[in-house]
Design an enzyme around this catalytic site. Structure first.
Site, short mmCIF file in Angstrom:
data_model
loop_
_atom_site.label_atom_id
_atom_site.label_comp_id
_atom_site.label_asym_id
_atom_site.label_seq_id
_atom_site.Cartn_x
_atom_site.Cartn_y
_atom_site.Cartn_z
CE LYS A 14 -12.49 -6.71 8.47
NZ LYS A 14 -11.51 -7.73 8.70
CD GLN A 64 -0.39 -8.50 0.43
OE1 GLN A 64 0.20 -7.48 0.10
NE2 GLN A 64 -1.19 -8.54 1.48
NE ARG A 103 2.25 -8.49 5.78
CZ ARG A 103 0.97 -8.43 5.49
NH1 ARG A 103 0.11 -9.19 6.14
NH2 ARG A 103 0.52 -7.62 4.54
CG HIS A 155 -6.11 -1.54 1.52
ND1 HIS A 155 -4.76 -1.34 1.58
CD2 HIS A 155 -6.68 -0.57 2.26
CE1 HIS A 155 -4.53 -0.28 2.35
NE2 HIS A 155 -5.67 0.21 2.76
CG HIS A 172 -3.69 -0.38 -2.75
ND1 HIS A 172 -2.53 -1.07 -3.02
CD2 HIS A 172 -4.05 -0.73 -1.49
CE1 HIS A 172 -2.20 -1.78 -1.95
NE2 HIS A 172 -3.10 -1.61 -1.02
CB CYS A 182 -0.99 0.02 1.16
SG CYS A 182 -1.30 -1.54 1.94
CG ASP A 193 -2.09 -5.46 -2.42
OD1 ASP A 193 -3.29 -5.35 -2.17
OD2 ASP A 193 -1.18 -5.02 -1.69
ZN LIG Z 1 -3.21 -2.41 0.86
#
Ligand SMILES: [Zn+2]
Ligand SMILES: [Zn+2]
Length: 646
Positions: A472, A384, A366, A518, A388, A337, A386
């Protein structure tokens, strides 16, 4: 008289002191037979607790999670009693219910137990259960409670009691057994018809490795023997479908101690599978208006100080990397992000440019404690899917619908049919917990609920479950074994746009703050492949599976023809291999079965003469003799039946 409000809103007037069980009886005898636990004004109570004030009452049966929890915790008392009778002198500590069953942590002193002791413990526990003993709660003073356990020399219970306030301490008695317990039990032990101990493991007292190591005994129980049998069958199935085992058998991924714990290495089959999943999603995302971006695996510490991640997770992350000369500090990227925020910041946008949708298959790192690592589901490095989305509050509803469409497309194409959604909103009683404008929150929550409604999702709204920075929507997927996986979170964020000072020029020519969403339909490639393996048992959908067919010549004589068939399959875009080892066709079939290859193409004398192929499906179905063209049509039809276009 007091007013008892039931979950459906009905209000019953009953005399003060009426118990939940009596309320159940007044509704129906059938319900009363099944009620095993209750909650009054949000607190778990016994079914025999006299209700002394008006309030809301929920009654639970075995079908409810709360009911199961109470059932399993109650069983832990019975198992503790059995252990105490079989192993005199042991010290009991705590025995809570868990997601599937319960455990009891016990200091066995010089004694030890192993799995081979389970049958006698189970037998003893069942004997006790059959005594139909009532669970009776009793208030005790702190002094009384301390002296009871000091006499037994149980320093663990003493420690627990010392941390409790006088006046709230209760003991639970059943049969001849007494335990320190705050309550929440089934009416009596007789309801427990089946008990199975599942495993033993070491566990430190209070989870602290400086403390004594106790023995944790795991178990589960059921109101019917049949349910235990079914559960054990499911456990067996789960073992067979364990993604770590299948991943090895299908040569998808591996781990190397040299490379490091929790860092999966994708083998060619696994990499091909990932590639296909990525292409599948990229194609759909492109149609949905996403733009791909690429960002580096590290970022300056300052980036994460800005995003707030450093303050929150810095200590528990991989520690900073320093450059040798400039003494710059970099962190391994824990999330994409912040990088994407800076991409947004790279040029000015007007309201006409929004929404911007940046997508990246971004690999993040992580830190997880080594004990927490598990196959592909808990790793230290993962990718991910991912993206945005930066948009205006007014666009949230459309963007949510767009993401829901994409997520449903992904789930349907991969054979997940059983899922629900959860919309997490604020806790209206604690507004100070959340950042951002109240009006924006209201709009965002409504936008999500409307999107879920308009898309016909089966959803629940959970208040107080929202993150501090935005509401969310999560999908809860039920896999083939009935287990729940949380997936495809769509998260609204008011925090990062502010921290990164993201703006766009509105129609009023003023600068405004965009909202950020996200989202990641797969979550991570690693966890998703694990889920897919356990859901399908390795029998991936035909469009996705690395090898769709394998050509098996019956003898060396037919190798040439087999090569020709392979070529022809490849021309039809069927992913095929050939097994021309000098082995019997029987053996080749068995191995192809283990590798879960959907189609086995057998070629010999007859096939060569008639320019055909004999097709056998994984699992044994004989499709007979076909031409390659007909077979190819069959494959295409099957693929199109699951892989819809987006
Ligand atoms: Zn994110
Ligand atoms: Zn208890």
């Amino acid at each position: 008289m007091i007013d008892i409000t039931l979950p459906d809103g009905a209000v019953k007037k009953v005399p003060e002191g009426t118990t939940p069980m009596e309320v159940a009886k007044s509704i129906s005898e059938g319900l009363a037979r099944n009620v095993i636990s209750a909650k009054f004004n949000g607190t778990t109570v016994e079914t025999v607790t006299p209700l002394k004030e008006s309030g809301t009452l929920t009654l639970y049966t075995w079908k409810d999670d709360e009911g199961k929890k109470t059932f399993w915790h109650s069983t832990s008392h019975v198992v503790a009693q059995a252990l105490e009778e079989l192993y005199p002198g042991i010290k009991l500590t705590i025995g809570p219910a868990i997601e599937n069953g319960f455990y009891y942590d016990v200091d066995f002193g010089d004694q030890t137990i192993s799995e081979k002791d389970f049958p006698k413990i189970e037998k003893k526990a069942l004997e006790i259960a059959r005594g139909k003993h009532d669970y009776k709660m009793r208030s005790v003073s702190k002094a009384e409670a301390l002296s009871y356990y000091k006499e037994q020399g149980n320093e663990y219970k003493v420690e627990l009691i010392e941390n409790l306030d006088d006046g709230i301490i209760t003991f639970c008695d059943h049969s001849t057994f007494t335990d320190l317990c705050r309550g929440g039990h089934i009416p009596n032990t007789g309801i427990i018809k089946a008990i199975k101990l599942l495993s033993v493991a070491g566990a430190y007292w209070r989870g602290d490795e400086n403390n004594t190591q106790l023995t944790r005994v795991y178990g589960i129980s059921f109101p019917k023997q049949k349910e235990l049998t079914e559960y054990l069958h499911l456990l067996e199935e789960a073992k067979k479908r364990d993604h770590r085992k299948l991943g090895k058998e299908l040569e998808l991924f591996t781990f190397s101690q040299k490379v490091g714990q929790g860092l999966p290495l994708w083998l060619p089959n696994g990499a091909a599978l990932r590639e296909r999943l990525e292409q599948f999603l990229k194609k759909a995302q492109k149609k949905a208006g996403y733009e791909m971006v690429v960002t580096p695996h590290i970022g300056q510490k300052e980036l994460y100080v800005t995003s707030g991640h450093y303050a929150k997770y810095g200590e528990d992350s991989f520690q900073p990397i320093h450059t040798p000369k400039e003494d710059e500090e970099f962190l391994l990227k824990p999330m994409n992000c912040p990088h994407h925020c800076e991409i947004y910041n790279s040029k000015p946008f007007s309201y006409k440019d929004l929404p911007k949708r940046y997508a990246e298959f971004g690999t993040v790192y992580r830190y997880e404690q080594s004990g927490e690592l598990h196959g592909l589901t808990r790793v230290r490095g993962f990718t991910q899917d991912d993206a945005h989305i930066f948009c205006t509050t007014e666009q949230l509803n459309d963007e949510f619908k767009n993401v829901i469409d994409l997520t449903l497309f992904v789930l349907n194409s991969l054979g997940f049919e059983d899922f629900t959604a959860q919309v997490s909103v604020r806790d209206l009683e604690n507004p100070e917990k959340y950042i951002g404008d109240t009006k924006d929150w209201e709009k965002a929550e409504q936008a999500i609920i409307n999107a879920a409604e308009e898309k016909g999702l089966n959803y629940v709204v959970e208040s107080g479950e929202a993150a501090f920075y935005g509401p969310k929507l999560d999908f809860m997927i039920k896999d083939a074994l009935g287990r729940n996986w949380q997936l495809g979170t769509i998260q609204v964020d008011y925090n990062l746009p502010k921290r990164f000072d993201l703006t766009y020029k509105g129609s009023d020519n003023e600068l405004h703050r965009p909202v950020m969403i996200h989202r990641a339909p797969f979550g991570s490639m690693e966890r998703f492949v694990a889920l897919l393996l356990e859901h399908t048992g390795g029998n991936f959908p035909l469009w996705l599976i690395p090898t769709q067919a394998i050509v098996l010549p019956v003898s060396e004589k037919h190798e040439k023809y087999a090569e020709k068939v392979l070529n022809s399959l490849e021309n039809h875009e069927i992913r095929a291999l050939i097994d021309n080892r000098n082995e019997t066709v029987g053996k080749k079939i068995r191995e192809a079965e283990l590798k879960k290859i959907p189609f086995m193409i057998i070629v010999g004398e007859q096939e060569e003469e008639s320019e055909s192929i004999s097709v056998r499906r994984h699992g044994g179905e004989d499709l007979g003799s076909l031409s390659v063209d007909t077979f190819s049509d069959l494959v295409t039809t099957e693929i199109n039946s699951t892989l819809k276009s987006f």
